[in-house]
Design a protein around this motif. Structure first.
Motif, mmCIF file in Angstrom:
data_model
loop_
_atom_site.group_PDB
_atom_site.id
_atom_site.type_symbol
_atom_site.label_atom_id
_atom_site.label_comp_id
_atom_site.label_asym_id
_atom_site.label_seq_id
_atom_site.Cartn_x
_atom_site.Cartn_y
_atom_site.Cartn_z
ATOM 1 N N TRP A 106 0.858 -1.190 0.000
ATOM 2 C CA TRP A 106 0.000 0.000 0.000
ATOM 3 C C TRP A 106 0.888 1.232 0.000
ATOM 4 C CZ3 TRP A 106 -1.044 3.564 4.243
ATOM 5 C CH2 TRP A 106 -2.007 4.529 3.903
ATOM 6 N N ARG A 107 0.730 2.075 -1.003
ATOM 7 C CA ARG A 107 1.554 3.262 -1.151
ATOM 8 C C ARG A 107 0.768 4.521 -0.802
ATOM 9 N NH1 ARG A 107 2.719 0.269 -5.818
ATOM 10 N NH2 ARG A 107 1.289 1.548 -7.046
ATOM 11 N N LEU A 108 1.490 5.521 -0.313
ATOM 12 C CA LEU A 108 0.881 6.809 -0.018
ATOM 13 C C LEU A 108 1.832 7.912 -0.444
ATOM 14 C CD1 LEU A 108 1.269 7.657 3.739
ATOM 15 C CD2 LEU A 108 2.264 5.612 2.765
ATOM 16 N N GLY A 109 1.260 9.048 -0.759
ATOM 17 C CA GLY A 109 2.066 10.168 -1.220
ATOM 18 C C GLY A 109 1.962 10.358 -2.718
ATOM 19 N N LYS A 110 2.373 11.530 -3.184
ATOM 20 C CA LYS A 110 2.342 11.852 -4.602
ATOM 21 C C LYS A 110 3.709 12.361 -5.051
ATOM 22 C CE LYS A 110 -2.560 13.165 -4.583
ATOM 23 N NZ LYS A 110 -3.547 14.236 -4.875
ATOM 24 N N GLY A 111 3.870 12.492 -6.344
ATOM 25 C CA GLY A 111 5.133 12.997 -6.861
ATOM 26 C C GLY A 111 6.181 11.912 -6.986
ATOM 27 N N ASN A 112 7.441 12.330 -6.975
ATOM 28 C CA ASN A 112 8.549 11.389 -7.167
ATOM 29 C C ASN A 112 8.856 10.556 -5.928
ATOM 30 O OD1 ASN A 112 8.892 12.282 -9.779
ATOM 31 N ND2 ASN A 112 10.498 13.755 -9.249
ATOM 32 N N LEU A 113 8.405 10.986 -4.765
ATOM 33 C CA LEU A 113 8.687 10.272 -3.520
ATOM 34 C C LEU A 113 7.397 9.749 -2.903
ATOM 35 C CD1 LEU A 113 10.811 9.419 -1.424
ATOM 36 C CD2 LEU A 113 10.397 11.599 -0.265
ATOM 37 N N GLN A 114 7.344 8.428 -2.658
ATOM 38 C CA GLN A 114 6.194 7.791 -2.030
ATOM 39 C C GLN A 114 6.662 6.891 -0.891
ATOM 40 O OE1 GLN A 114 4.239 5.941 -5.597
ATOM 41 N NE2 GLN A 114 2.422 6.960 -4.804
ATOM 42 N N GLY A 115 5.835 6.793 0.141
ATOM 43 C CA GLY A 115 6.059 5.816 1.190
ATOM 44 C C GLY A 115 5.198 4.592 0.940
ATOM 45 N N PHE A 116 5.547 3.468 1.568
ATOM 46 C CA PHE A 116 4.736 2.262 1.378
ATOM 47 C C PHE A 116 4.768 1.376 2.620
ATOM 48 C CE2 PHE A 116 8.899 0.984 -0.328
ATOM 49 C CZ PHE A 116 9.113 -0.225 0.315
ATOM 50 N N LEU A 117 3.770 0.525 2.695
ATOM 51 C CA LEU A 117 3.635 -0.469 3.761
ATOM 52 C C LEU A 117 3.421 -1.826 3.110
ATOM 53 C CD1 LEU A 117 3.143 -1.318 6.769
ATOM 54 C CD2 LEU A 117 0.727 -0.779 6.368
ATOM 55 N N ASN A 118 4.235 -2.823 3.498
ATOM 56 C CA ASN A 118 4.099 -4.196 3.007
ATOM 57 C C ASN A 118 3.554 -5.098 4.106
ATOM 58 O OD1 ASN A 118 5.279 -3.610 0.508
ATOM 59 N ND2 ASN A 118 7.337 -4.049 1.260
ATOM 60 N N PHE A 119 2.712 -6.070 3.736
ATOM 61 C CA PHE A 119 2.257 -7.079 4.689
ATOM 62 C C PHE A 119 1.862 -8.339 3.934
ATOM 63 C CE2 PHE A 119 -1.098 -4.095 3.679
ATOM 64 C CZ PHE A 119 -2.178 -4.897 3.323
ATOM 65 N N GLY A 120 2.262 -9.501 4.491
ATOM 66 C CA GLY A 120 1.963 -10.767 3.842
ATOM 67 C C GLY A 120 2.664 -11.924 4.525
ATOM 68 N N MET A 121 3.069 -12.930 3.742
ATOM 69 C CA MET A 121 3.697 -14.135 4.273
ATOM 70 C C MET A 121 4.930 -14.476 3.440
ATOM 71 S SD MET A 121 0.439 -16.521 5.275
ATOM 72 C CE MET A 121 1.446 -17.440 6.465
ATOM 73 N N TYR A 122 5.745 -15.384 3.969
ATOM 74 C CA TYR A 122 6.920 -15.839 3.235
ATOM 75 C C TYR A 122 7.074 -17.342 3.373
ATOM 76 C CZ TYR A 122 9.685 -16.763 7.448
ATOM 77 O OH TYR A 122 10.147 -17.292 8.635
ATOM 78 N N GLY A 123 7.757 -17.937 2.426
ATOM 79 C CA GLY A 123 8.149 -19.333 2.486
ATOM 80 C C GLY A 123 9.604 -19.453 2.109
#
Length: 213
Positions: A106-123
């Motif tokens: 999930w990303r937030l912000g506009k322009g050339n710089l954005q922040g993001f949040l990741n969530f899920g699983m791994y194997g």
């Protein structure tokens, strides 16, 4: 001649628009893991976290300006460091995995710089496991043993993190993130009931490059 130039300008404009709205992005990533074990009703000797390297590739499918599905395929070092013989010796247990997280972004912000949040699983698939013993009285000699059979071949759990994306060009971005993995399955083979178990856990910092396709 003018017609050819106009066609070239049209093609360049078309590819520029496609790059700006790339659905698929892919690129290399390197990182550093701070790894140790999580103990569940276990009586193992606890140790200190180890710093291990990781490297691989990242792939992303963008559903919209704010949401994407992200996956990685990385070779990651995990393990633990234990002081033995009243602090005179050092035992390191190094586990190397081929890991594939699958996360929503999930990303937030506009322009050339954005922040993001990741969530899920791994194997993860265990590739190698070694023990290294160092004693200050043995003049730096290391006793290295392969102990892959002591561990389960697979590892899995939760994965997540936060980070930032900086767009250098329409189809070229730099990513930086700080994340972690929380193992949900035991790493030990041949467990007996009542002795508890261990799982992997780590914090990781990564830097990568994404190319729009």
């Amino acid at each position: 001649m003018t017609k050819i130039i106009l066609q070239l300008i049209f093609l360049l404009s078309f590819f520029n628009i496609v790059a700006q709205n790339s659905k698929i992005e892919i690129g290399p990533e390197i990182g550093l893991n701070i790894s140790d074990y999580r103990y569940i009703e276990a009586k193992y000797v606890k140790g200190s976290a180890m710093k291990r390297a990781s490297f691989g590739v990242v792939g992303k499918y963008n559903f919209s300006r704010n949401w994407a599905l992200k996956s990685k395929l990385k070779y990651e070092g995990k393990g633990i460091l234990i002081k033995v013989d009243f602090g005179r010796g050092l035992l390191t247990q190094k586990l190397n995995y081929l890991v594939m997280p699958l996360m929503a972004e999930w990303r937030l912000g506009k322009g050339n710089l954005q922040g993001f949040l990741n969530f899920g699983m791994y194997g993860g698939r265990l590739m190698s496991a070694t023990k290294e013993y160092f004693n200050e009285h043995t003049m730096g000699e290391k006793d290295i043993k392969n102990n892959k059979d002591e561990f389960k071949p697979y590892d899995s759990g939760l994965s997540g993190g936060i980070g930032a994306i900086y767009k250098l060009k329409n189809n070229l971005k730099i990513t930086i993130d700080l994340g972690g993995q929380f193992g949900m399955t035991p790493i030990d083979s041949g467990l007996k009931r009542g002795i508890g178990w261990r799982a992997n856990q780590n914090l990781n910092g990564n830097i990568g490059v994404l190319f729009g396709l």
